[in-house]
Design an enzyme around this catalytic site. Structure first.
Site, short mmCIF file in Angstrom:
data_model
loop_
_atom_site.label_atom_id
_atom_site.label_comp_id
_atom_site.label_asym_id
_atom_site.label_seq_id
_atom_site.Cartn_x
_atom_site.Cartn_y
_atom_site.Cartn_z
N ASP A 1 46.90 5.63 -33.48
CA ASP A 1 46.96 5.08 -32.13
C ASP A 1 47.56 3.69 -32.21
O ASP A 1 47.04 2.83 -32.91
CB ASP A 1 45.54 5.03 -31.54
CG ASP A 1 45.53 4.41 -30.15
OD1 ASP A 1 46.57 4.45 -29.48
OD2 ASP A 1 44.48 3.87 -29.76
N ASP B 1 48.39 0.70 -29.77
CA ASP B 1 48.08 0.31 -28.41
C ASP B 1 48.35 -1.18 -28.24
O ASP B 1 47.88 -1.99 -29.03
CB ASP B 1 46.60 0.61 -28.14
CG ASP B 1 46.31 0.63 -26.65
OD1 ASP B 1 46.77 -0.29 -25.95
OD2 ASP B 1 45.64 1.57 -26.22
N ASP C 1 45.20 1.40 -34.65
CA ASP C 1 43.78 1.25 -34.32
C ASP C 1 42.96 2.15 -35.26
O ASP C 1 42.98 3.37 -35.13
CB ASP C 1 43.58 1.64 -32.86
CG ASP C 1 42.19 1.30 -32.37
OD1 ASP C 1 41.54 0.44 -32.98
OD2 ASP C 1 41.75 1.91 -31.38
#
Ligand SMILES: [Zn+2]
Ligand SMILES: [Zn+2]
Lengths: 416, 353
Positions: free
Chosen positions: A97, A99, A321
């Site tokens: 991820d 982000d 992440d």
């Protein structure tokens, strides 16, 4: 009817139309996946959902019109079981991820906002831990997205892809990039080689791509003594893994405009920085040759190189992440569903298309126009080729439907 | 091709098991038909318990191969967790020593064969590569590397500190031997037979009782069952130390870094050298002299517990307490100091009431 309720009604009917008009594809091996949904009218998430065939899946989306839709990265024997022991874990795709929430960008200072729920104090930028006015810690955050946020996420994405392809030997066909519908990208790796990795193994991969725990001595950068004379040896451009990456990153660093401030932040003394700045070309050339000449500069010893290396490692690492990658039971956003906070489509993008991908255009779903009234100050934003705003509180504007959906989902405007 | 000698050196591998199967040995008549093998198994077990070493007799390969499953039979029947671990660690150390000196062809055959180190065998390739001053001879697919290397909480075993390319991790001969030995150990520990399922005939039963007696004696004299339990549940330790203490209590094998961390931490908070040595008595490879030496050395040098950042990279950090997850402390000693203060104050106010 309250205006927020009216807005939600519109959002739900638009989402409903989207799910009705489109045959949403099922994720790979969907019958072994767990699904989860959030609805417009109910709090909390419906979990442990499973579908045995495609029509059942489509029917569910059309009947319930979820605000947010998720599915597991894991494969289960019995995805419907209420607890993890009962599900029978068979493996999981590897998920990363990226982000913008976790990246430091300048734009956040101009477009992210916070409001204290206790006293109503508000401000721009990252949410403070404590309200400066009343010391309350219950503070709402309204995050915004802009090109700069999404481009910095894209930069991390390209670094990650390089790790996956050249270091891990993953092929382009095994990688799916999915725009999250909000501030980032999810990278799915569908490969036999990662499916059964333990949580610890996945953490080790995250540490690898983020450069956590890299020790330059282990990459071969050491001081040796030959016949009483000290010299520095180290990796070259072609060294596999972090070694070669370190050399490339140092070369890039020495070609960059802000090298001086970078070296200063690295804690290198003034007179040494001078030597380095006066010999930029020389360093680039010495490190580009094979074998490289790490001891090209008088007065620049191993300890200076180590300081430079630690900055170079940070620059070439991919910031992902960690919890998303190491949790082998996690639910991720369902591809082709709509994101409840933006109305944007969670859309898969091939590696070839990613360079040109524009979330503000390619993930936009709705057509038509509607009038809205702003509840609050609204920063500039872009949908397709058009830039909107900024708008003031209580301003009434007629806008394209995709912009309206975005604003209603963001809860910054209402239908007038 | 693997020889009988190879099977004797690595008696847990699939071809050794196949070799044993051909004898069609019946447990009921084992003690009468093969007394030499039962005797050898008993000796191996004694050496494991007393010295922590899986010994090797190099002039009778057949006995070595056949004794291995008998050793395992006894261990399963006794069902003592400490013994199981001590056996696995001792055997793994022996395997590691043999592998250090093994021919490359044989290493390849053993590692790649399904069932020896993993269900499908390792994706391993022999290829020489020099990087700086380091000389790599092997490359192993990252999937197999990670399945085993994550057990070593040491920074040199982090994948980022090895050359990695196209899915393969480069290893020196020494590193590969160490990694394979660990995989041998994990393979042994993965199978578990519940105690009540094994019924032994009388003659074997007597040997088993003998061994159980020896274990009891060793535990009493060397492990000494020091009561650290009460402190473990007191909540004064940071979660990372807590977790290590719980595993110590169960007699699980700690990594080198974990041992050093525990040692430094306990010395830091003012534990006596002897108390720190006692913490390690349950380790499957406990050696009193060596542990005493380490503790003395650490104390005299004044080594201090690692910082949280360092512990994180070693995979030792377990941020289950909010002080840790919120990052308000930089060293586990700060946790201990703060928590002792709070607990002390609580106790005092309770006493005052
Ligand atoms: Zn406030
Ligand atoms: Zn931005």
């Amino acid at each position: 009817m309250k205006s927020r309720a009216k807005s939600i009604l519109l959002l739900k009917s638009l989402f409903g139309a989207y799910y009705k008009e489109n045959d949403i594809p099922t994720p790979p091996q969907f019958s072994k996946r767990e699904f989860g949904f959030m609805l417009w009218t109910k709090e909390g998430m419906i979990r442990h959902k499973t579908f045995y065939n495609r029509s059942e899946f489509l029917m569910f989306l059309r009947k319930n019109v979820p605000k947010n839709a998720y599915r597991s990265a894991a494969y289960y024997l019995d995805p419907e079981a209420q607890n993890m022991e009962g599900k029978g874990w068979l493996g999981a795709d590897l998920i990363f991820d990226i982000d913008a929430d976790h990246l430091v960008t300048k734009c956040k200072e101009t477009h992210d906002k916070w409001v204290c729920t206790n006293c109503g104090a508000k401000g721009l930028g990252k949410r403070p831990d404590q309200c400066p006015n009343c010391k309350s810690t219950v503070i709402d955050e309204i995050t915004w997205i802009c090109d700069q946020c999404l481009n910095s996420a894209k930069d991390e994405l390209f670094k990650l892809l390089d790790f996956l392809f050249s270091d891990f030997g993953i092929s382009k066909e095994e990688v799916k990039i999915v725009y999250s519908g909000h501030r980032g990208y999810h990278i799915h790796v569908y490969s036999e080689t990662v499916r059964e990795l333990s949580s610890e193994g996945r953490r080790e991969i995250v540490d690898y791509v983020s450069g956590t725990g890299v020790r330059v001595e282990n990459l071969g950068l050491v001081e040796i003594s030959v016949g009483g004379r000290k010299s520095i040896v180290g990796p070259d451009l072609n060294t596999e893994g972090w070694g070669g990456r370190l050399v490339k990153s140092i070369i890039k660093l020495f070609s960059s405009h802000n090298i001086e401030s970078i070296l200063r932040d690295a804690g290198i003394q003034r007179n040494k920085i001078e030597i380095l700045l006066n010999n930029k070309e020389k360093v680039i050339k010495a490190l580009s040759t094979i074998p490289p000449r790490w001891d090209i500069l008088q007065g620049i010893g191993i300890s200076i190189w180590k300081k430079i290396a630690s900055v170079a490692i940070k620059l070439s690492s991919a910031q992902v992440d960690e919890p998303v990658s190491i949790d082998v039971h996690r639910l991720i956003r369902l591809e082709y569903s709509l994101h409840g906070s933006t109305g944007f489509k969670v859309i898969p993008i091939s590696v070839a298309e990613i360079e040109k991908f524009d979330p503000f255009k390619d993930a936009v779903v709705f057509k038509g126009e509607k009038e809205v009234i702003f509840r609050d100050y609204c920063p500039e934003f872009r949908i397709g080729e058009e830039v909107f705003g900024p708008y003031q509180e209580d301003e009434k504007v007629e806008l394209p439907l995709s912009a309206v959906v975005f604003l209603l989902a963001k809860n910054i405007a209402e239908l007038s | 091709m693997l020889t009988k000698e190879d099977l004797a050196k690595y008696p847990s591998i699939e071809p050794a098991r196949e070799y044993v199967r051909q004898f069609n040995i019946d447990i009921a008549t084992l003690a009468d038909e093969y007394p030499a093998i039962v005797n050898r198994a008993r000796q191996i077990l004694r050496d494991i318990i007393v010295k922590g070493v899986y010994t090797y007799v190099s002039n009778d390969f057949e006995t070595e191969i056949l004794a291995f499953p008998v050793v395992r039979l006894f261990i399963d029947a006794i069902g003592d967790d400490w013994l199981r671990r001590r056996f696995a660690v001792a055997f793994s150390k022996r395997v590691g020593q043999f592998l250090q000196k093994e021919e490359n062809e044989k290493i390849l055959e053993i590692a790649r064969m399904p069932g020896n180190v993993s269900e499908h065998g390792w994706n391993l390739i022999y290829e020489i590569k020099r990087v700086g001053v380091k000389f790599y001879e092997w490359k192993l697919h990252f999937k197999d590397y990670l399945s085993t290397a994550v057990h070593f909480h040491d920074i040199t075993w982090k994948m980022c500190n090895h050359p990695v390319s196209n899915g393969y991790v480069r290893l020196t001969k020494r590193e590969l031997a160490r990694l394979l030995a660990e995989a041998f150990k994990e393979k042994i520990l993965e199978k578990r037979v519940p105690k009540r399922f094994i019924e032994l005939p009388d003659k074997l039963m007597r040997i088993l009782e003998d061994i159980e007696e020896l274990i009891k004696k060793y535990k009493k004299e060397v492990i000494r069952e020091i009561p650290i339990k009460a402190e473990i549940t007191g909540g004064v330790y940071p979660p990372c130390i807590q977790y290590i203490l719980e595993r110590t209590e169960r007699g699980e094998n700690l990594s080198h870094v974990e041992r050093l961390f525990l040692m430094f931490f306990m010395l830091d908070i003012g534990k006596a050298e002897e108390d720190v040595v006692n913490l390690f008595r349950k380790m499957p490879d406990f050696n009193e002299e060596r542990t005493k030496y380490y503790v003395k050395h650490a104390k005299s040098k004044g080594y201090t517990a690692h910082n949280c950042d360092t512990l994180k990279t070693y995979g030792i950090c377990r941020p289950t307490h909010k002080w840790c997850s919120e990052g308000t402390i930089k060293n586990p000693l700060v946790f201990y100091g703060r928590m002792s203060y709070i607990l002390h104050k609580e106790r005092r106010t309770k006493n005052e009431k």
